[in-house]
Scaffold this motif. Structure first.
Motif, PDB file in Angstrom:
ATOM      1  N   PRO A  64      33.302  18.100  17.495  1.00  0.00           N
ATOM      2  CA  PRO A  64      32.351  18.437  18.559  1.00  0.00           C
ATOM      3  C   PRO A  64      31.834  19.879  18.412  1.00  0.00           C
ATOM      4  O   PRO A  64      32.563  20.729  17.861  1.00  0.00           O
ATOM      5  N   VAL A  65      30.622  20.152  18.902  1.00  0.00           N
ATOM      6  CA  VAL A  65      30.073  21.517  18.778  1.00  0.00           C
ATOM      7  C   VAL A  65      30.986  22.553  19.441  1.00  0.00           C
ATOM      8  O   VAL A  65      31.020  23.712  19.027  1.00  0.00           O
ATOM      9  N   THR A  66      31.736  22.126  20.452  1.00  0.00           N
ATOM     10  CA  THR A  66      32.628  23.076  21.151  1.00  0.00           C
ATOM     11  C   THR A  66      33.807  23.494  20.268  1.00  0.00           C
ATOM     12  O   THR A  66      34.547  24.409  20.610  1.00  0.00           O
ATOM     13  N   GLU A  67      33.987  22.812  19.134  1.00  0.00           N
ATOM     14  CA  GLU A  67      35.078  23.222  18.222  1.00  0.00           C
ATOM     15  C   GLU A  67      34.586  24.102  17.078  1.00  0.00           C
ATOM     16  O   GLU A  67      35.383  24.615  16.291  1.00  0.00           O
ATOM     17  N   VAL A  68      33.271  24.262  16.961  1.00  0.00           N
ATOM     18  CA  VAL A  68      32.738  25.069  15.842  1.00  0.00           C
ATOM     19  C   VAL A  68      32.980  26.553  16.133  1.00  0.00           C
ATOM     20  O   VAL A  68      32.716  27.040  17.233  1.00  0.00           O
ATOM     21  N   LEU A  69      33.499  27.253  15.128  1.00  0.00           N
ATOM     22  CA  LEU A  69      33.804  28.681  15.289  1.00  0.00           C
ATOM     23  C   LEU A  69      32.734  29.546  14.647  1.00  0.00           C
ATOM     24  O   LEU A  69      32.134  29.157  13.644  1.00  0.00           O
ATOM     25  N   LYS A  70      32.554  30.744  15.199  1.00  0.00           N
ATOM     26  CA  LYS A  70      31.666  31.700  14.536  1.00  0.00           C
ATOM     27  C   LYS A  70      32.352  32.218  13.286  1.00  0.00           C
ATOM     28  O   LYS A  70      31.786  32.265  12.221  1.00  0.00           O
ATOM     29  N   GLU A  71      33.654  32.594  13.436  1.00  0.00           N
ATOM     30  CA  GLU A  71      34.357  33.182  12.295  1.00  0.00           C
ATOM     31  C   GLU A  71      35.863  32.933  12.401  1.00  0.00           C
ATOM     32  O   GLU A  71      36.379  31.967  11.883  1.00  0.00           O
ATOM     33  N   ARG A  72      36.563  33.797  13.134  1.00  0.00           N
ATOM     34  CA  ARG A  72      38.024  33.667  13.223  1.00  0.00           C
ATOM     35  C   ARG A  72      38.413  32.762  14.405  1.00  0.00           C
ATOM     36  O   ARG A  72      37.542  32.332  15.157  1.00  0.00           O
ATOM     37  N   ALA A  73      39.728  32.538  14.545  1.00  0.00           N
ATOM     38  CA  ALA A  73      40.231  31.697  15.628  1.00  0.00           C
ATOM     39  C   ALA A  73      39.673  32.184  16.967  1.00  0.00           C
ATOM     40  O   ALA A  73      39.498  33.392  17.176  1.00  0.00           O
ATOM     41  N   ASP A  74      39.389  31.261  17.857  1.00  0.00           N
ATOM     42  CA  ASP A  74      38.921  31.554  19.221  1.00  0.00           C
ATOM     43  C   ASP A  74      37.515  32.144  19.301  1.00  0.00           C
ATOM     44  O   ASP A  74      37.143  32.665  20.345  1.00  0.00           O
ATOM     45  N   SER A  75      36.758  32.091  18.221  1.00  0.00           N
ATOM     46  CA  SER A  75      35.382  32.622  18.297  1.00  0.00           C
ATOM     47  C   SER A  75      34.402  31.464  18.463  1.00  0.00           C
ATOM     48  O   SER A  75      33.442  31.348  17.723  1.00  0.00           O
ATOM     49  N   HIS A  76      34.675  30.581  19.443  1.00  0.00           N
ATOM     50  CA  HIS A  76      33.847  29.378  19.613  1.00  0.00           C
ATOM     51  C   HIS A  76      32.405  29.744  19.932  1.00  0.00           C
ATOM     52  O   HIS A  76      32.150  30.694  20.669  1.00  0.00           O
ATOM     53  N   MET A  77      31.487  28.977  19.368  1.00  0.00           N
ATOM     54  CA  MET A  77      30.067  29.219  19.623  1.00  0.00           C
ATOM     55  C   MET A  77      29.677  28.721  21.026  1.00  0.00           C
ATOM     56  O   MET A  77      28.849  29.301  21.692  1.00  0.00           O
ATOM     57  N   PHE A  78      30.279  27.592  21.455  1.00  0.00           N
ATOM     58  CA  PHE A  78      29.962  27.016  22.767  1.00  0.00           C
ATOM     59  C   PHE A  78      31.241  26.602  23.473  1.00  0.00           C
ATOM     60  O   PHE A  78      32.189  26.173  22.830  1.00  0.00           O
ATOM     61  N   TYR A  79      31.231  26.723  24.785  1.00  0.00           N
ATOM     62  CA  TYR A  79      32.352  26.245  25.589  1.00  0.00           C
ATOM     63  C   TYR A  79      31.871  25.105  26.470  1.00  0.00           C
ATOM     64  O   TYR A  79      30.714  25.077  26.876  1.00  0.00           O
ATOM     65  N   GLU A  80      32.794  24.177  26.747  1.00  0.00           N
ATOM     66  CA  GLU A  80      32.479  23.100  27.689  1.00  0.00           C
ATOM     67  C   GLU A  80      32.330  23.734  29.074  1.00  0.00           C
ATOM     68  O   GLU A  80      33.185  24.541  29.458  1.00  0.00           O
ATOM     69  N   LYS A  81      31.269  23.401  29.776  1.00  0.00           N
ATOM     70  CA  LYS A  81      31.070  24.001  31.105  1.00  0.00           C
ATOM     71  C   LYS A  81      32.112  23.446  32.068  1.00  0.00           C
ATOM     72  O   LYS A  81      32.327  22.238  32.139  1.00  0.00           O
ATOM     73  N   GLU A  82      32.779  24.345  32.813  1.00  0.00           N
ATOM     74  CA  GLU A  82      33.721  23.887  33.846  1.00  0.00           C
ATOM     75  C   GLU A  82      32.913  23.178  34.925  1.00  0.00           C
ATOM     76  O   GLU A  82      31.890  23.711  35.382  1.00  0.00           O
ATOM     77  N   PRO A  83      33.344  21.981  35.371  1.00  0.00           N
ATOM     78  CA  PRO A  83      32.571  21.332  36.440  1.00  0.00           C
ATOM     79  C   PRO A  83      32.618  22.160  37.733  1.00  0.00           C
ATOM     80  O   PRO A  83      33.681  22.697  38.070  1.00  0.00           O
ATOM     81  N   ALA A  84      31.477  22.316  38.405  1.00  0.00           N
ATOM     82  CA  ALA A  84      31.448  23.046  39.684  1.00  0.00           C
ATOM     83  C   ALA A  84      32.132  22.196  40.738  1.00  0.00           C
ATOM     84  O   ALA A  84      32.293  20.986  40.549  1.00  0.00           O
ATOM     85  N   ALA A  85      32.539  22.819  41.843  1.00  0.00           N
ATOM     86  CA  ALA A  85      33.229  22.077  42.910  1.00  0.00           C
ATOM     87  C   ALA A  85      32.373  20.886  43.329  1.00  0.00           C
ATOM     88  O   ALA A  85      31.162  21.031  43.557  1.00  0.00           O
ATOM     89  N   GLY A  86      32.957  19.725  43.381  1.00  0.00           N
ATOM     90  CA  GLY A  86      32.230  18.534  43.823  1.00  0.00           C
ATOM     91  C   GLY A  86      31.456  17.838  42.702  1.00  0.00           C
ATOM     92  O   GLY A  86      30.974  16.720  42.874  1.00  0.00           O
ATOM     93  N   GLU A  87      31.335  18.507  41.525  1.00  0.00           N
ATOM     94  CA  GLU A  87      30.594  17.927  40.393  1.00  0.00           C
ATOM     95  C   GLU A  87      31.544  17.050  39.573  1.00  0.00           C
ATOM     96  O   GLU A  87      32.723  17.403  39.445  1.00  0.00           O
ATOM     97  N   GLU A  88      31.031  15.967  39.002  1.00  0.00           N
ATOM     98  CA  GLU A  88      31.898  15.137  38.162  1.00  0.00           C
ATOM     99  C   GLU A  88      32.152  15.796  36.814  1.00  0.00           C
ATOM    100  O   GLU A  88      31.251  16.428  36.269  1.00  0.00           O
TER     101      GLU A  88
END
Ligand SMILES: Cc1cc2nc3c(=O)[nH]c(=O)nc-3n(C[C@H](O)[C@H](O)[C@H](O)COP(=O)(O)OP(=O)(O)OC[C@H]3O[C@@H](n4cnc5c(N)ncnc54)[C@H](O)[C@@H]3O)c2cc1C
Length: 488
Positions: free
Chosen positions: A463-487
């Motif tokens: 998934p795109v959320t696993e693609v790194l810019k360079e080293r560990a934890d340098s993710h290009m995109f993060y999954e958006k946290e659902p807002a309160a009440g959002e699925e």
């Protein structure tokens, strides 16, 4: 600890030195393995330096640096075609702006001739300005070295690595050396984060960490100190206001000074300064450093279009206490060093590799040249360098050549896909950048970064959320946290 492999030789470090050594060893009937702690090759000093293939007039007569520099320069002239290296043989100038500096140039000329550098010549002020019209008019002369050039260092390291793999060597990335096993004064293995590699020979090409790797085997004979060098890189659009080749100031006793230099791809940079620091991971660019290099570079090139700067970066020299390269056998049997590889280490790398292979043959006399060594790497397609007719033919054959992903550098999707799927292929966004130049242009990846991320995700099946810019934890995109009440 699990046993990962058995090998005749283990090379520690996947910079220009380790990869050049691995390729040289792959000419012999040896099982050779390279281990690199980072997720990709050439992520240490090899990725941030001046990229000059020095002629060899600078190093003291009789030093290891002088010998390896001159031989390395000669070897690059041979390897250029075999390994499809990106080199521009521009020649270099060391510019004097006073009578005293002219005297230093004559010393450099003499030293260079004794080192075996061919073609050295002192040019008059008029001759210098004819080559480089934008330089200060206070020039009094320059030392001209026609055999110098500029290269693309990480692509060179990757070419050495791919050639070694093509010839049977093995490479492990994300594989940190954590210990060296020594029994009865002899190396018997290497403990890595992926398991034990049984071996009787270790080549230490660990750059800034070469002293720490040596210590793992009980060798405390040298230490390595980081010396920072910062740079400013300029857009190609101002190339006509800059220089055509490599321009050094007259050196002083401690440094070659801040230079103004073209790159293989038509940009220009100014830098580096030389700042002794403590932290081997400190790659921060500083305001003081920028001010210093701008002030120094202006002495050579008074009108620098500073508004056209596209990025700043910094590299760390691995300075040894002796100041010279440390190449050869350790007092611990089975350990060899390629350490203290500050400038001209990039130039020297293929010569150092030859020297270390000679020592390996001394230690393993039963080893022979292998039949069927393939010296030539298949050439890569660089779309923007093709003629219109060849570009059209390339698109006909593979429609991904018709999708330009990096607009600044005209890098196509086909080239990015090839860089991911080739041997030693890219696994991160910066890995793609180092192999193709996507993201190295004026927008520095602002436009193409997300598209390169998408291509990496597709080709690697993640998934795109696993693609790194360079080293560990340098993710290009993060999954958006659902807002309160959002699925979710
Ligand atoms: C500012 C600057 C300018 C320079 N300009 C020039 C120039 O113009 N021309 C020139 O010829 N030279 C130049 N040099 C020198 C040149 O860049 C270096 O000599 C060369 O890049 C060193 O390569 P290396 O492979 O020894 O080190 P590196 O590229 O640092 O590689 C060492 C590798 O070892 C890995 N490693 C470290 N510890 C471990 C471990 N425990 N386990 C596994 N892997 C490990 C690191 O991650 C790294 O990838 C310059 C250097 C600097 C800093």
């Amino acid at each position: 600890m699990n046993c990962l492999r058995e090998a005749d030789v283990v090379v520690v470090g996947g910079g220009i030195m380790g990869t050049a050594v691995l390729r040289e060893l792959s000419k012999y009937d040896l099982k050779s393995i390279l281990v690199e702690k980072e997720p990709d090759l050439a992520m240490g000093t090899t990725k941030a330096n001046s990229a000059i293939l020095h002629a060899g007039f600078d190093a003291p007569n009789g030093s290891m640096k002088a010998r390896m520099n001159v031989r390395g320069n000669t070897l690059y002239h041979i390897l250029e075609d075999q390994l499809d290296l990106d080199i521009k043989w521009t020649g270099s100038l060391v510019v004097a702006t006073s009578e005293e500096e002219l005297a230093t140039l004559r010393e450099l000329l003499e030293r260079g001739r004794k080192n075996g550098v061919g073609g050295l010549q002192i040019l008059s002020a008029e001759e210098v300005l004819a080559k480089e019209p934008n330089l200060t008019k206070t020039v009094t002369g320059a030392l001209w070295a026609p055999s110098a050039g500029v290269c693309w260092p990480f692509a060179a390291a990757l070419s050495f690595a791919r050639s070694a793999v093509q010839n049977g060597a093995e490479i492990f990335t994300d594989c940190r050396v954590e210990g060296i096993v020594v029994a009865d004064g002899k190396v018997t293995g290497v403990k890595t984060s992926k398991g034990l590699i049984k071996t009787g020979l270790v080549i230490n090409a660990a750059g800034l960490y070469a002293d720490e790797v040596a210590k793992m085997a009980g060798d405390e004979s040298f230490s390595i100190h980081p010396r920072k060098g910062e740079y400013i890189l300029f857009d190609k659009t101002v190339a006509d206001k800059m220089v055509n080749g490599i321009v050094f100031p007259t050196p002083n006793k401690t440094t070659k000074g801040v230079l103004v230099c073209t790159t293989t791809h038509g940009n220009t940079f100014i830098g580096p300064n030389a700042e002794d620091i403590e932290d081997k991971d400190d790659r921060a660019v500083t305001i003081t450093g920028m001010d210093r290099i701008i002030a120094s570079a202006k002495k050579l090139l008074p009108e620098i279009p500073l508004g056209a700067a596209i990025t700043e970066f910094c590299g760390l020299r691995a300075a040894s206490d002796s100041g010279d390269f440390i190449i050869g056998k350790s007092r611990v049997a089975g350990l060899l060093h390629a350490a203290g590889m500050q400038s001209p280490g990039l130039t020297a790398a293929p010569a150092v590799a030859e020297e270390l292979a000679r020592l390996v043959r001394e230690l393993l006399p039963m080893v022979h040249l292998k039949k069927g060594f393939q010296s030539i790497l298949p050439k890569k397609t660089v779309f923007h360098r093709l003629s219109r007719v060849k570009q059209a033919a390339a698109v006909q054959k593979n429609k991904l050549y018709g999708r330009v992903i990096c607009r600044c550098e005209t890098i196509t999707e086909a080239e990015i896909v090839a860089a991911i799927n080739e041997s030693c292929g890219a696994r991160t966004v910066d890995g793609v950048k180092r192999r193709t130049r996507a993201g190295m242009g004026r927008c520095q990846g602002g436009f193409c970064g997300p598209r390169v991320t998408q291509i990496l995700a597709r080709e690697l099946g993640i998934p795109v959320t696993e693609v790194l810019k360079e080293r560990a934890d340098s993710h290009m995109f993060y999954e958006k946290e659902p807002a309160a009440g959002e699925e979710a």
